[in-house]
Design an enzyme around this catalytic site. Sequence first.
Site, PDB file in Angstrom:
ATOM      1  N   ILE A  89      12.465  17.536   5.419  1.00  0.00           N
ATOM      2  CA  ILE A  89      12.439  18.226   6.448  1.00  0.00           C
ATOM      3  C   ILE A  89      13.722  19.230   6.702  1.00  0.00           C
ATOM      4  CG2 ILE A  89      13.572  16.920   8.216  1.00  0.00           C
ATOM      5  CD1 ILE A  89      11.310  17.235  10.153  1.00  0.00           C
TER       6      ILE A  89
ATOM      7  N   ASN B 296      20.405   6.994  -1.772  1.00  0.00           N
ATOM      8  CA  ASN B 296      21.351   6.574  -1.216  1.00  0.00           C
ATOM      9  C   ASN B 296      21.244   5.075  -0.688  1.00  0.00           C
ATOM     10  OD1 ASN B 296      22.563   9.323  -1.341  1.00  0.00           O
ATOM     11  ND2 ASN B 296      21.286   9.850   0.260  1.00  0.00           N
TER      12      ASN B 296
ATOM     13  N   GLY C 111      25.478   6.757   2.298  1.00  0.00           N
ATOM     14  CA  GLY C 111      25.122   8.074   2.758  1.00  0.00           C
ATOM     15  C   GLY C 111      23.601   7.731   3.272  1.00  0.00           C
TER      16      GLY C 111
ATOM     17  N   HIS D  66      13.929   5.521  -0.444  1.00  0.00           N
ATOM     18  CA  HIS D  66      13.219   6.832  -0.692  1.00  0.00           C
ATOM     19  C   HIS D  66      14.042   7.491  -1.899  1.00  0.00           C
ATOM     20  CE1 HIS D  66      16.191   7.465   2.614  1.00  0.00           C
ATOM     21  NE2 HIS D  66      16.400   8.359   2.014  1.00  0.00           N
TER      22      HIS D  66
HETATM   23  P1  AMP Z   1      18.758   9.563   3.350  1.00  0.00           P
HETATM   24  O1  AMP Z   1      20.168  10.424   4.088  1.00  0.00           O
HETATM   25  O2  AMP Z   1      19.153   9.194   1.954  1.00  0.00           O
HETATM   26  O3  AMP Z   1      18.550   8.219   4.088  1.00  0.00           O
HETATM   27  O4  AMP Z   1      17.796  10.511   3.417  1.00  0.00           O
HETATM   28  C1  AMP Z   1      16.691  10.685   4.739  1.00  0.00           C
HETATM   29  C2  AMP Z   1      16.186  12.024   4.449  1.00  0.00           C
HETATM   30  O5  AMP Z   1      15.081  12.086   5.196  1.00  0.00           O
HETATM   31  C3  AMP Z   1      17.166  13.361   4.949  1.00  0.00           C
HETATM   32  O6  AMP Z   1      17.270  14.234   3.656  1.00  0.00           O
HETATM   33  C4  AMP Z   1      16.238  14.023   6.015  1.00  0.00           C
HETATM   34  O7  AMP Z   1      16.462  15.268   6.100  1.00  0.00           O
HETATM   35  C5  AMP Z   1      15.098  13.526   5.655  1.00  0.00           C
HETATM   36  N1  AMP Z   1      14.086  13.389   6.912  1.00  0.00           N
HETATM   37  C6  AMP Z   1      14.349  12.836   8.151  1.00  0.00           C
HETATM   38  N2  AMP Z   1      13.331  13.106   9.137  1.00  0.00           N
HETATM   39  C7  AMP Z   1      12.238  13.567   8.191  1.00  0.00           C
HETATM   40  C8  AMP Z   1      10.886  14.095   8.663  1.00  0.00           C
HETATM   41  N3  AMP Z   1      10.445  13.920   9.627  1.00  0.00           N
HETATM   42  N4  AMP Z   1      10.107  14.699   7.657  1.00  0.00           N
HETATM   43  C9  AMP Z   1      10.666  14.890   6.304  1.00  0.00           C
HETATM   44  N5  AMP Z   1      12.118  14.515   6.028  1.00  0.00           N
HETATM   45  C10 AMP Z   1      12.844  13.822   7.037  1.00  0.00           C
END
Ligand code: AMP
Length: 112
Positions: free
Chosen positions: A30, A85, A91, A98
Amino acid sequence: METLFTKIINREIPAKIIYEDDQILAFHDIAPKAPIHFLVIPKKPIRTLNDLTEEDKPLAGHLLFTAQRLARELGCEDGFRIVMNCNELGGQTVYHIHMHVLGQRQMHWPPG
Ligand code: AMP
């Protein structure tokens, strides 16, 4: 505890889904940090990389191979970066593992 990625899997919140099968889901991030930035997640809610077990080995391979295939299909065949991460110090913000796949710009090293 349910994370927002479980809600995406269950279609309770929308996402731009790229690929889905019985084990995994891939969707665009997102808040993209590159022209291509998507996430590949298992449907099984594993909190962190530290929670992976021996039985998750085939799933981990499936995540990696799918990330590679989708990167190629989305035009990143010349290069891309995969990031996972782990925990606050690493982070991580969403506690459902993921793979970030980033591409179509020059990456630098070391990451911040
Ligand atoms: P992390 O910081 O490695 O846990 O990554 C989490 C990721 O999820 C971040 O890059 C966010 O931008 C992404 N994210 C959070 N909410 C959503 C959403 N609703 N749809 C898609 N990506 C998301």
